[in-house]
Design a protein around this motif. Structure first.
Motif, PDB file in Angstrom:
ATOM      1  N   SER A 385       0.823  -1.213   0.000  1.00  0.00           N
ATOM      2  CA  SER A 385       0.000   0.000   0.000  1.00  0.00           C
ATOM      3  C   SER A 385       0.855   1.261   0.000  1.00  0.00           C
ATOM      4  O   SER A 385       0.336   2.351   0.224  1.00  0.00           O
ATOM      5  N   ILE A 386       2.141   1.130  -0.255  1.00  0.00           N
ATOM      6  CA  ILE A 386       3.023   2.288  -0.242  1.00  0.00           C
ATOM      7  C   ILE A 386       2.559   3.318  -1.271  1.00  0.00           C
ATOM      8  O   ILE A 386       2.133   2.967  -2.378  1.00  0.00           O
ATOM      9  N   ASP A 387       2.599   4.603  -0.887  1.00  0.00           N
ATOM     10  CA  ASP A 387       2.195   5.659  -1.814  1.00  0.00           C
ATOM     11  C   ASP A 387       3.439   6.354  -2.371  1.00  0.00           C
ATOM     12  O   ASP A 387       4.575   5.943  -2.097  1.00  0.00           O
ATOM     13  N   ALA A 388       3.227   7.414  -3.151  1.00  0.00           N
ATOM     14  CA  ALA A 388       4.346   8.076  -3.822  1.00  0.00           C
ATOM     15  C   ALA A 388       5.334   8.661  -2.818  1.00  0.00           C
ATOM     16  O   ALA A 388       6.558   8.521  -2.962  1.00  0.00           O
ATOM     17  N   SER A 389       4.817   9.310  -1.777  1.00  0.00           N
ATOM     18  CA  SER A 389       5.720   9.902  -0.793  1.00  0.00           C
ATOM     19  C   SER A 389       6.500   8.823  -0.043  1.00  0.00           C
ATOM     20  O   SER A 389       7.685   8.986   0.268  1.00  0.00           O
ATOM     21  N   GLY A 390       5.842   7.686   0.239  1.00  0.00           N
ATOM     22  CA  GLY A 390       6.531   6.588   0.903  1.00  0.00           C
ATOM     23  C   GLY A 390       7.612   5.981   0.031  1.00  0.00           C
ATOM     24  O   GLY A 390       8.685   5.601   0.512  1.00  0.00           O
ATOM     25  N   LEU A 391       7.343   5.905  -1.279  1.00  0.00           N
ATOM     26  CA  LEU A 391       8.337   5.344  -2.193  1.00  0.00           C
ATOM     27  C   LEU A 391       9.538   6.267  -2.334  1.00  0.00           C
ATOM     28  O   LEU A 391      10.686   5.814  -2.369  1.00  0.00           O
ATOM     29  N   ILE A 392       9.275   7.571  -2.397  1.00  0.00           N
ATOM     30  CA  ILE A 392      10.393   8.526  -2.476  1.00  0.00           C
ATOM     31  C   ILE A 392      11.224   8.464  -1.192  1.00  0.00           C
ATOM     32  O   ILE A 392      12.463   8.506  -1.235  1.00  0.00           O
ATOM     33  N   ALA A 393      10.549   8.328  -0.045  1.00  0.00           N
ATOM     34  CA  ALA A 393      11.281   8.192   1.222  1.00  0.00           C
ATOM     35  C   ALA A 393      12.113   6.921   1.227  1.00  0.00           C
ATOM     36  O   ALA A 393      13.242   6.898   1.743  1.00  0.00           O
ATOM     37  N   LEU A 394      11.580   5.864   0.654  1.00  0.00           N
ATOM     38  CA  LEU A 394      12.324   4.605   0.565  1.00  0.00           C
ATOM     39  C   LEU A 394      13.607   4.789  -0.234  1.00  0.00           C
ATOM     40  O   LEU A 394      14.669   4.282   0.138  1.00  0.00           O
ATOM     41  N   LEU A 395      13.519   5.542  -1.358  1.00  0.00           N
ATOM     42  CA  LEU A 395      14.714   5.801  -2.157  1.00  0.00           C
ATOM     43  C   LEU A 395      15.678   6.737  -1.435  1.00  0.00           C
ATOM     44  O   LEU A 395      16.898   6.572  -1.514  1.00  0.00           O
ATOM     45  N   ARG A 396      15.125   7.687  -0.730  1.00  0.00           N
ATOM     46  CA  ARG A 396      15.974   8.672  -0.046  1.00  0.00           C
ATOM     47  C   ARG A 396      16.806   8.019   1.045  1.00  0.00           C
ATOM     48  O   ARG A 396      17.928   8.446   1.329  1.00  0.00           O
ATOM     49  N   HIS A 397      16.281   6.965   1.651  1.00  0.00           N
ATOM     50  CA  HIS A 397      17.004   6.295   2.731  1.00  0.00           C
ATOM     51  C   HIS A 397      17.688   5.012   2.244  1.00  0.00           C
ATOM     52  O   HIS A 397      17.976   4.127   3.045  1.00  0.00           O
ATOM     53  N   GLY A 398      17.947   4.955   0.944  1.00  0.00           N
ATOM     54  CA  GLY A 398      18.612   3.781   0.384  1.00  0.00           C
ATOM     55  C   GLY A 398      19.910   4.139  -0.306  1.00  0.00           C
ATOM     56  O   GLY A 398      19.997   4.044  -1.542  1.00  0.00           O
ATOM     57  N   PRO A 399      20.938   4.520   0.434  1.00  0.00           N
ATOM     58  CA  PRO A 399      22.193   4.944  -0.203  1.00  0.00           C
ATOM     59  C   PRO A 399      22.896   3.838  -0.971  1.00  0.00           C
ATOM     60  O   PRO A 399      23.676   4.116  -1.879  1.00  0.00           O
ATOM     61  N   SER A 400      22.616   2.566  -0.632  1.00  0.00           N
ATOM     62  CA  SER A 400      23.276   1.446  -1.319  1.00  0.00           C
ATOM     63  C   SER A 400      22.339   0.705  -2.261  1.00  0.00           C
ATOM     64  O   SER A 400      22.732  -0.317  -2.838  1.00  0.00           O
ATOM     65  N   LEU A 401      21.111   1.219  -2.434  1.00  0.00           N
ATOM     66  CA  LEU A 401      20.100   0.521  -3.217  1.00  0.00           C
ATOM     67  C   LEU A 401      20.528   0.374  -4.681  1.00  0.00           C
ATOM     68  O   LEU A 401      20.817   1.360  -5.349  1.00  0.00           O
ATOM     69  N   GLN A 402      20.528  -0.874  -5.179  1.00  0.00           N
ATOM     70  CA  GLN A 402      20.886  -1.156  -6.563  1.00  0.00           C
ATOM     71  C   GLN A 402      19.693  -1.656  -7.378  1.00  0.00           C
ATOM     72  O   GLN A 402      19.617  -1.401  -8.576  1.00  0.00           O
ATOM     73  N   THR A 403      18.779  -2.375  -6.719  1.00  0.00           N
ATOM     74  CA  THR A 403      17.640  -2.964  -7.427  1.00  0.00           C
ATOM     75  C   THR A 403      16.343  -2.606  -6.717  1.00  0.00           C
ATOM     76  O   THR A 403      16.204  -2.830  -5.503  1.00  0.00           O
TER      77      THR A 403
END
Length: 509
Positions: A385-403
């Motif tokens: 149920s993640i929304d747009a703001s939650g997804l952007i926050a997920l990316l913002r707190h993912g400094p090592s995110l590759q996939t």
């Protein structure tokens, strides 16, 4: 009509004399039959001996007959070997333990076939004890406990000594006590050799009688069902080598009944409706490297039981969490699950939710969890149920995110998402700087296509094509693979296809 006597046999006319003659003939005939039976057995023995000689002579002129016994034994091991470990997939959330017994009889069947070819092969097979420890000893408690059935177990266990065994216990322990005791007398003395154990039973009452420390070689334990189990299971609390534990409860939680050395485990797989029980077990596993948990959404602890200090699991690299539905409760368990978790080595997390439930995405809690998991490289969300703001926050707190893999999360991707993902060379702190792979499917399509195109082009370039003004490389990784499902125009697809021959793995559905 009377039956004629054999040729040369006559009877006198009087009844008394006839009766006596018949008795004598009966005894004489029995003697002949016994003598002929002995002769037949002797001839059969001689025939079998000659067959053995014939087989030995034939063996001398075929290539395999010229091999030493030790080499034949090694060939038999290769022929019998059956791999029991399989890789977990997204569709099959239960890894090694649940699939370990998929080919329960294959290895033993092969060993038996080899032993039936000829006497020489039989002797080699019986003397090669590894063959009889390769497969799974499949014990069905609800079968008839016949002598041949039990004798087969005795022979197999004897031949396999001293090698480790894989054992499967299936059925019900409500059978007759004497039958259970007969099986126990055969298998319990070998429990110190059990390396892999699968229990598919309604209850496990009788095994608590086994003394602690018996399962000293046990490395993998898989328990399924336990629907009738009511008392704690203590038989496995002292297993010094136990590294993998799988519990798949039935309709009711059995999590609180299981006692294993949690701190020894490196792989944990649980399917149980008690979210609190699953979290309690997980937090005790200080040496875990991977965990797969399927549970309910709702917290099942008493009020105040949600709070827990931050607990570090320093080695956990892979976590798959599936929420399959609600039970009674009024506290959001998703947030409660992540609150105390600190996973500094975590590389991959896979979250799957029930598509029929409307859970709340714990944005703040998950962001804090990401901050405690700085090495997180792969995030997969299914039916979230993640929304747009939650997804952007997920990316913002993912400094090592590759996939980033998001599927069936209906309203999280829009213009805001792609604007945030757009990379400007002047940006000193870009979002998800190491992102290389994007998979978006059924995530929303209410946005202008230009935002998608700009975001992709900003994060992709040819080798040596893009440099910052100071001749330094970009602050983000170059995209490698982009898979986006949506209603895209033919014009956009045509424009984006030009990137494919240049090295970008791009698919716009």
């Amino acid at each position: 009509m009377s039956t004629p006597l054999p040729s040369g046999m006559r009877l006198e006319s009087t009844n008394t004399e006839t009766h006596g003659q018949v008795k004598g003939l009966i005894e004489a005939t029995k003697t002949k039959i016994a003598r002929l039976t002995v002769q037949i057995r002797e001839l059969e023995f001689l025939r079998e001996r000659e067959r053995d000689v014939l087989a030995a002579l034939r063996l001398m002129i075929v290539p395999i007959g010229q091999l030493p016994t030790e080499l034949i034994s090694e060939i038999f091991k290769l022929a019998v070997h059956t791999a029991v470990l399989k890789t977990a997939t997204r569709e099959g959330i239960w890894p090694v333990s649940s699939t370990m017994y998929a080919s329960t009889r294959a290895a033993l069947h092969k060993a038996l076939c080899l032993s039936q070819v000829c006497g020489h092969w039989r002797r080699v097979a019986f003397s090669t004890r590894q063959l009889w420890a390769e497969g799974v000893v499949d014990i069905h408690f609800n079968k008839g406990m016949t002598d041949p059935y039990l004798d087969g177990f005795k022979s197999l266990l004897t031949r396999s000594t001293p090698y480790p065994l894989s054992v499967s216990l299936v059925g019900s322990d409500t059978a007759a006590v004497d039958s259970l005791r007969r099986i126990a007398d055969i298998i319990v003395p070998t429990a110190y050799r059990w390396r892999n154990l699968r229990i598919n039973m309604e209850s496990f009452r009788h095994f608590n009688d086994i003394s602690l420390g018996t399962f000293e070689a046990l490395e993998r334990l898989y328990i399924y069902d336990f629907s009738e189990q009511t008392s704690p299971v203590t038989a496995f609390q002292s297993c010094p080598r136990l590294r993998e534990f799988t519990l798949k409860s039935g309709e009711e939680s059995k999590m609180y009944l299981i006692q294993v050395p949690w701190q020894n485990l490196t792989h944990l797989n649980i399917y149980d409706e008690s979210l609190g029980g699953c979290r309690t077990a997980l937090l005790q596993c200080s040496n875990l490297t991977s965990a797969t948990i399927a549970t309910s959404y709702d917290w099942d602890f008493a009020p105040g039981g949600v709070d827990s200090p931050i607990i570090v699991l320093p080695f956990l690299e892979t976590l798959k969490l599936t929420f399959y539905g609600f039970v009674e409760g009024d506290i959001d368990g998703i947030a409660a699950f992540f609150m105390p978790l600190s996973l500094p080595s975590l590389k991959s997390i896979d979250l799957e939710f029930n598509p029929n439930e409307d859970e709340t995405w714990p944005r703040a809690v998950f962001s804090e969890f990401q901050n405690r998991s700085p090495k997180l490289q792969e995030i997969a969300l299914l039916f979230s149920s993640i929304d747009a703001s939650g997804l952007i926050a997920l990316l913002r707190h993912g400094p090592s995110l590759q996939t980033l893999d998001i599927q069936n999360s209906w309203s999280c991707v829009g213009e805001d998402f792609f604007e945030a993902l757009y990379y400007d060379q002047a940006d000193s702190a870009p979002l998800a700087p190491k992102l290389e792979n994007i998979h978006l499917e059924s995530v929303g399509d209410d946005f202008e296509e230009i935002y998608l195109e700009d975001a992709i082009r900003s994060r992709w370039w040819k080798d040596g094509e893009r440099l910052l003004p100071d001749n330094s490389p970009p602050r983000v990784s170059r995209l490698k693979r982009v898979w986006v499902a949506g209603r895209f125009s033919d014009e956009l697809k045509a424009r984006m296809k030009e990137l494919v021959p240049q090295g970008l793995d791009l698919y716009l559905a």
